[in-house]
Design a protein around this motif. Structure first.
Motif, PDB file in Angstrom:
ATOM      1  N   SER A   5       0.934  -1.176  -0.143  1.00 19.13           N
ATOM      2  CA  SER A   5       0.002   0.104  -0.073  1.00 19.13           C
ATOM      3  C   SER A   5       0.934   1.147  -0.025  1.00 19.13           C
ATOM      4  O   SER A   5       0.634   2.146  -0.766  1.00 19.13           O
TER       5      SER A   5
ATOM      6  N   LYS B  58       1.291   4.121  -3.055  1.00 23.74           N
ATOM      7  CA  LYS B  58       0.919   5.550  -2.711  1.00 23.74           C
ATOM      8  C   LYS B  58       2.101   6.366  -3.194  1.00 23.74           C
ATOM      9  O   LYS B  58       1.967   7.329  -3.891  1.00 23.74           O
TER      10      LYS B  58
ATOM     11  N   ASP C 175      -4.462   8.261 -10.601  1.00 22.33           N
ATOM     12  CA  ASP C 175      -5.177   9.274  -9.949  1.00 22.33           C
ATOM     13  C   ASP C 175      -5.766   9.042  -8.779  1.00 22.33           C
ATOM     14  O   ASP C 175      -5.627   7.842  -8.477  1.00 22.33           O
ATOM     15  N   GLY C 176      -6.586   9.805  -8.077  1.00 20.30           N
ATOM     16  CA  GLY C 176      -7.016   9.562  -6.908  1.00 20.30           C
ATOM     17  C   GLY C 176      -8.111   8.475  -6.760  1.00 20.30           C
ATOM     18  O   GLY C 176      -8.057   7.824  -5.856  1.00 20.30           O
ATOM     19  N   THR C 177      -8.989   8.375  -7.756  1.00 18.04           N
ATOM     20  CA  THR C 177     -10.137   7.637  -7.690  1.00 18.04           C
ATOM     21  C   THR C 177      -9.410   6.223  -7.920  1.00 18.04           C
ATOM     22  O   THR C 177      -9.822   5.126  -7.225  1.00 18.04           O
ATOM     23  N   ASP C 178      -8.442   5.845  -8.956  1.00 16.69           N
ATOM     24  CA  ASP C 178      -7.730   4.826  -9.121  1.00 16.69           C
ATOM     25  C   ASP C 178      -6.814   4.219  -7.870  1.00 16.69           C
ATOM     26  O   ASP C 178      -7.129   3.112  -7.460  1.00 16.69           O
ATOM     27  N   TYR C 179      -6.460   5.263  -7.347  1.00 15.07           N
ATOM     28  CA  TYR C 179      -5.573   4.828  -6.149  1.00 15.07           C
ATOM     29  C   TYR C 179      -6.581   4.225  -5.074  1.00 15.07           C
ATOM     30  O   TYR C 179      -6.190   3.358  -4.302  1.00 15.07           O
ATOM     31  N   HIS C 180      -7.673   4.867  -4.854  1.00 11.81           N
ATOM     32  CA  HIS C 180      -8.506   4.517  -3.724  1.00 11.81           C
ATOM     33  C   HIS C 180      -8.968   3.043  -3.871  1.00 11.81           C
ATOM     34  O   HIS C 180      -9.236   2.172  -3.132  1.00 11.81           O
ATOM     35  N   VAL C 181      -9.305   2.607  -5.267  1.00 10.48           N
ATOM     36  CA  VAL C 181      -9.716   1.506  -5.539  1.00 10.48           C
ATOM     37  C   VAL C 181      -8.723   0.441  -5.516  1.00 10.48           C
ATOM     38  O   VAL C 181      -8.794  -0.532  -4.790  1.00 10.48           O
TER      39      VAL C 181
ATOM     40  N   ASP D 150      -6.401   0.862  -3.320  1.00  6.04           N
ATOM     41  CA  ASP D 150      -6.205   0.666  -1.935  1.00  6.04           C
ATOM     42  C   ASP D 150      -7.171  -0.192  -1.240  1.00  6.04           C
ATOM     43  O   ASP D 150      -7.027  -0.984  -0.082  1.00  6.04           O
ATOM     44  N   ILE D 151      -8.496  -0.251  -1.718  1.00  5.84           N
ATOM     45  CA  ILE D 151      -9.587  -0.937  -1.013  1.00  5.84           C
ATOM     46  C   ILE D 151      -9.312  -2.299  -1.391  1.00  5.84           C
ATOM     47  O   ILE D 151      -9.485  -3.103  -0.506  1.00  5.84           O
TER      48      ILE D 151
END
Length: 83
Positions: A38, A42, A51-57, A59-60
Motif C-alpha cells: 500500500s 501510494k 489518479d485519486g480514484t484509481d488509487y482508492h480502488v 487501496d480498497i
C-alpha cells in the motif's frame, strides 16, 4: 531460441510483451506485507499516472485481501464475498 507465448490473438507480439511475460513468469516475488504494498503504491502513484480514484480502488482491493495471502508461496486474492 523459440518461445511459446500465450498472448491474445489480436495483439501484436512485441519484444516488450515478451519481456513482460518473462518477468511475470519469473516467480521471483519478494516477501512483503499489505502495508508495504500500500505504501509503495501510494509513493509510485503520481509517477505512474494513477489518479485519486484509481488509487482508492487499489487501496480498497489491497485492504480486502487476507493477510495470509501475502505470505510466501501465496498470491493475493480479492473476490466477491457472499453468503
Amino acid at each position: 531460441m523459440t518461445m511459446n507465448c500465450n498472448v491474445a490473438s489480436f495483439r501484436k507480439l512485441t519484444p516488450a510483451i515478451i519481456a513482460s511475460q518473462n518477468l511475470a513468469m519469473a516467480n521471483d516475488i519478494v516477501e512483503t506485507t499489505k502495508a508495504e504494498v500500500s505504501i509503495a503504491i501510494k509513493k509510485a502513484a503520481p509517477a505512474l499516472g494513477i489518479d485519486g480514484t484509481d488509487y482508492h480502488v487499489l487501496d480498497i482491493l489491497i485492504g480486502l485481501s487476507a493477510a495470509a495471502d501475502w505470505l510466501p508461496n501465496r498470491r493475493p486474492l480479492v473476490g466477491p464475498m457472499g453468503t
